[in-house]
Design a protein around this motif. Structure first.
Motif, short mmCIF file in Angstrom:
data_model
loop_
_atom_site.label_atom_id
_atom_site.label_comp_id
_atom_site.label_asym_id
_atom_site.label_seq_id
_atom_site.Cartn_x
_atom_site.Cartn_y
_atom_site.Cartn_z
N THR A 112 0.91 -1.26 0.05
CA THR A 112 -0.04 0.02 -0.08
C THR A 112 0.94 1.20 0.10
O THR A 112 0.68 2.16 -0.78
CB THR A 112 -1.11 -0.04 1.32
OG1 THR A 112 -1.75 -1.12 1.17
CG2 THR A 112 -1.71 1.06 1.21
N SER A 119 2.46 6.24 -7.25
CA SER A 119 1.56 7.26 -7.84
C SER A 119 2.41 8.77 -7.59
O SER A 119 2.40 9.59 -8.66
CB SER A 119 0.15 7.17 -7.09
OG SER A 119 -0.45 6.22 -7.40
N ILE A 132 -6.11 6.89 -3.39
CA ILE A 132 -5.99 5.68 -3.90
C ILE A 132 -5.19 4.39 -3.56
O ILE A 132 -5.75 3.22 -3.26
CB ILE A 132 -5.45 5.80 -5.45
CG1 ILE A 132 -6.10 6.93 -6.13
CG2 ILE A 132 -4.92 4.55 -6.18
CD1 ILE A 132 -5.42 7.56 -7.53
N LEU A 135 -7.39 3.07 -0.66
CA LEU A 135 -8.52 2.26 -1.39
C LEU A 135 -8.01 0.93 -1.50
O LEU A 135 -8.70 -0.37 -1.34
CB LEU A 135 -8.91 2.96 -2.70
CG LEU A 135 -10.18 1.96 -3.24
CD1 LEU A 135 -11.49 2.24 -2.23
CD2 LEU A 135 -10.53 2.86 -4.65
N PHE A 136 -6.75 0.83 -2.08
CA PHE A 136 -5.89 -0.71 -2.23
C PHE A 136 -5.87 -1.13 -0.85
O PHE A 136 -6.00 -2.47 -0.64
CB PHE A 136 -4.64 -0.19 -2.79
CG PHE A 136 -3.73 -1.34 -3.01
CD1 PHE A 136 -4.13 -2.30 -3.98
CD2 PHE A 136 -2.77 -1.74 -2.27
CE1 PHE A 136 -3.34 -3.53 -4.24
CE2 PHE A 136 -1.94 -2.80 -2.27
CZ PHE A 136 -2.10 -3.56 -3.25
N SER A 139 -9.37 -2.46 0.48
CA SER A 139 -9.99 -3.42 -0.32
C SER A 139 -10.07 -4.79 0.22
O SER A 139 -8.98 -5.08 1.05
CB SER A 139 -9.18 -3.35 -1.75
OG SER A 139 -7.98 -3.91 -1.64
N LEU A 281 -12.59 -5.76 -4.28
CA LEU A 281 -12.53 -4.29 -3.76
C LEU A 281 -13.71 -4.18 -2.92
O LEU A 281 -13.31 -3.93 -1.55
CB LEU A 281 -13.12 -3.33 -4.97
CG LEU A 281 -13.45 -1.75 -4.52
CD1 LEU A 281 -11.98 -1.10 -4.10
CD2 LEU A 281 -13.92 -1.10 -5.36
N PHE A 315 -15.17 1.87 -10.55
CA PHE A 315 -13.82 1.53 -10.30
C PHE A 315 -13.27 1.05 -11.48
O PHE A 315 -12.15 1.59 -12.03
CB PHE A 315 -13.89 0.58 -9.20
CG PHE A 315 -12.42 -0.01 -8.88
CD1 PHE A 315 -11.37 0.67 -8.27
CD2 PHE A 315 -12.17 -1.58 -9.28
CE1 PHE A 315 -10.27 -0.13 -8.06
CE2 PHE A 315 -10.86 -1.84 -9.09
CZ PHE A 315 -9.87 -1.24 -8.38
N ALA A 319 -10.49 2.84 -14.32
CA ALA A 319 -9.16 2.26 -14.65
C ALA A 319 -9.26 2.24 -16.13
O ALA A 319 -8.05 2.31 -16.85
CB ALA A 319 -9.18 0.65 -14.20
N PHE A 372 -5.43 0.29 -9.67
CA PHE A 372 -5.01 1.44 -8.81
C PHE A 372 -4.11 2.23 -9.52
O PHE A 372 -4.21 3.48 -9.29
CB PHE A 372 -4.67 0.98 -7.58
CG PHE A 372 -5.63 0.40 -6.86
CD1 PHE A 372 -6.76 0.86 -5.94
CD2 PHE A 372 -5.59 -1.17 -6.95
CE1 PHE A 372 -7.73 0.28 -5.20
CE2 PHE A 372 -6.72 -2.18 -6.17
CZ PHE A 372 -7.57 -1.09 -5.39
N ILE A 375 -6.09 3.90 -12.36
CA ILE A 375 -6.77 4.95 -11.72
C ILE A 375 -6.17 6.16 -11.27
O ILE A 375 -6.36 7.64 -11.68
CB ILE A 375 -7.78 4.72 -10.52
CG1 ILE A 375 -8.88 3.51 -10.90
CG2 ILE A 375 -8.22 5.80 -9.62
CD1 ILE A 375 -9.29 2.65 -9.81
N SER A 376 -5.02 5.98 -11.02
CA SER A 376 -3.96 7.29 -10.87
C SER A 376 -3.64 8.05 -12.04
O SER A 376 -3.79 9.28 -11.99
CB SER A 376 -2.51 6.61 -10.03
OG SER A 376 -1.99 7.83 -9.95
#
Length: 428
Positions: A112, A119, A132, A135-136, A139, A281, A315, A319, A372, A375-376
């Motif tokens: 994490t 990122s 982010i 969230l990881f 999850s 998730l 989500f 991605a 993730f 998403i970043s």
């Protein structure tokens, strides 16, 4: 590399905070599962499908293979016994399941924190990067793999480190041979299929260089990889039992490979979209799916709540947007190597579909982190200030809802496990 990682003090404080928070969280919420196994030791032992090892819970089709010792070698996990052997022996001689809870909590929390660094080094803002990464960390997959002693948390951590190292080498304009080969052998050694997307990521990382230089680098990496593979084979011969994956490669494919393959049928397997991309998730409802092996897995008879579908597909869409927006950059292509390979393996080839009812959830460890990263890419591509703030606000909501859902369902899974064994004891 250390200077590259720790170049910003605020980032370091944030990453350390994430690491400490999630280590404590994983240990706190998973200790009740270990206490349950202690309280119901005789009952769980009577229904233990895992050769009597100390971890007897059959959750999401995970296999507590880290307990299986030096002799558990296959082409699917070629060198895993080199780390599983000592860890299993240590666990059996004292700390038991607590050892794996601590080790794997550290691995998942470390992943994490490292995801946050990746990122940030790619240019994503501090706030979105922290969200982010959180969230990881919160999850469902991170929560459960932090205590189930299977190879997946080790495999995922190896992949996250690999992506970070490739990013560092790219940013510093380096093309080292041995370090890249070592990363390859680590990924291959824990789970052989991880080598393919890693190789794809390595090829992408070489893009932009002269073809001759890139080919030369890749060939030297391959030669170094082969030499390292031979060295590890010699080490396996020196371990207790002296078993190597080469001598058992056909058995591994027959028992743990081809037997899991089935053709994909949308009408029958459509929930695989959830099992591979949304349930990791947001924890699904679970039930006792097979009394004979006390298997607790996703309850396929239950419908998914609307908010789970909304957040889940948001989500996945985010991605996908990250890949499209980063399609001209390596940051968009490297993560998609892992997701694309997983799609080919589990949907097109159908690996895992033969045991679909026992869950596909566990396979997310080979690609989960990549969502993730995409998403970043998606977030940092937003140039409109108002839209950017709105997306960050949405991220906050998603993190909070996901955390609430998963913490509540983590307790529900524990109750489902308890009820499952009550049912087994009553029938006995």
């Amino acid at each position: 590399m250390i200077r590259y990682l720790l170049q910003d003090r605020t980032d370091n404080k944030t990453a350390l905070g994430l690491f400490i928070f999630f280590v404590v969280l994983y240990i706190a919420i998973n200790t009740p599962f270990l206490l349950l196994m202690d309280r119901q030791a005789s009952l769980i032992a009577a229904h233990n499908p895992f050769y009597g090892v100390k971890f007897g819970l059959n959750l999401f089709n995970f296999d507590p293979s880290m307990y299986y010792g030096y002799d558990n070698v296959s082409v699917i996990h070629p060198y895993k016994n080199i780390i599983a052997g000592p860890l299993g022996a240590l666990a059996n001689n004292g700390p038991g399941n607590s050892l794996f809870l601590i080790v794997q909590s550290v691995l998942n929390a470390g992943g994490t924190a490292l995801l946050y660094y990746i990122s940030r080094r790619q240019g994503t803002g501090r706030g979105p990067s922290a969200l982010i990464a959180s969230l990881f960390g919160i999850s469902s997959y991170s929560l459960f793999t932090s205590f189930i002693p299977d190879s997946y948390p080790y495999a995922q951590f190896g992949l996250v480190i690999s992506v970070f190292c490739l990013q560092y080498y790219r940013d510093s304009k380096q093309s080292p041979i041995l370090p890249v080969a070592i990363l390859g052998i680590v990924n291959f050694g824990i789970t052989a299929t991880n080598l393919i997307p890693y190789a794809g990521a390595l090829v992408v990382q070489q893009m932009g260089r002269r073809v001759r230089d890139a080919v030369r680098t890749l060939l030297l990496v391959l030669c170094s990889f082969i030499l390292l593979a031979i060295l590890l084979l010699l080490i396996q011969l020196l371990l207790p039992g002296g078993v190597t994956w080469v001598s058992h490669w056909q058995d591994g494919l027959k028992n743990g490979g081809f037997s899991y393959i089935a053709p994909f049928s949308f009408s029958h397997h459509w929930k695989s979209i959830y099992m591979l991309g949304i349930s990791p998730l947001l924890t699904p409802d679970v039930t006792l799916v097979h009394k004979g092996v006390a298997a607790i897995a996703t309850d396929l008879s239950q419908s998914y709540p609307i908010y789970v579908s909304v957040i889940g597909f948001l989500f996945l869409t985010s991605a996908l947007a990250g890949w499209i927006l980063g399609i001209r950059k390596r940051e968009g292509w490297i993560p998609i190597m892992f997701i694309g390979f997983a799609f080919c393996l589990h949907v097109i080839v159908g690996y895992g579909l033969a045991t679909f009812n026992y869950d596909l959830y566990l396979y997310a460890g080979h690609f989960w982190f990549a969502f993730f990263l995409l998403i970043s890419v998606s977030v940092r591509s937003i140039s409109n200030t108002k839209l950017y703030k709105a997306i960050v606000g949405l991220l906050v909501v998603v993190v909070l809802v996901t955390a609430g859902h998963n913490l509540l369902h983590h307790a529900r899974v524990l109750k489902a496990v308890e009820q499952g064994y009550v049912t087994l004891s009553e029938e006995k």
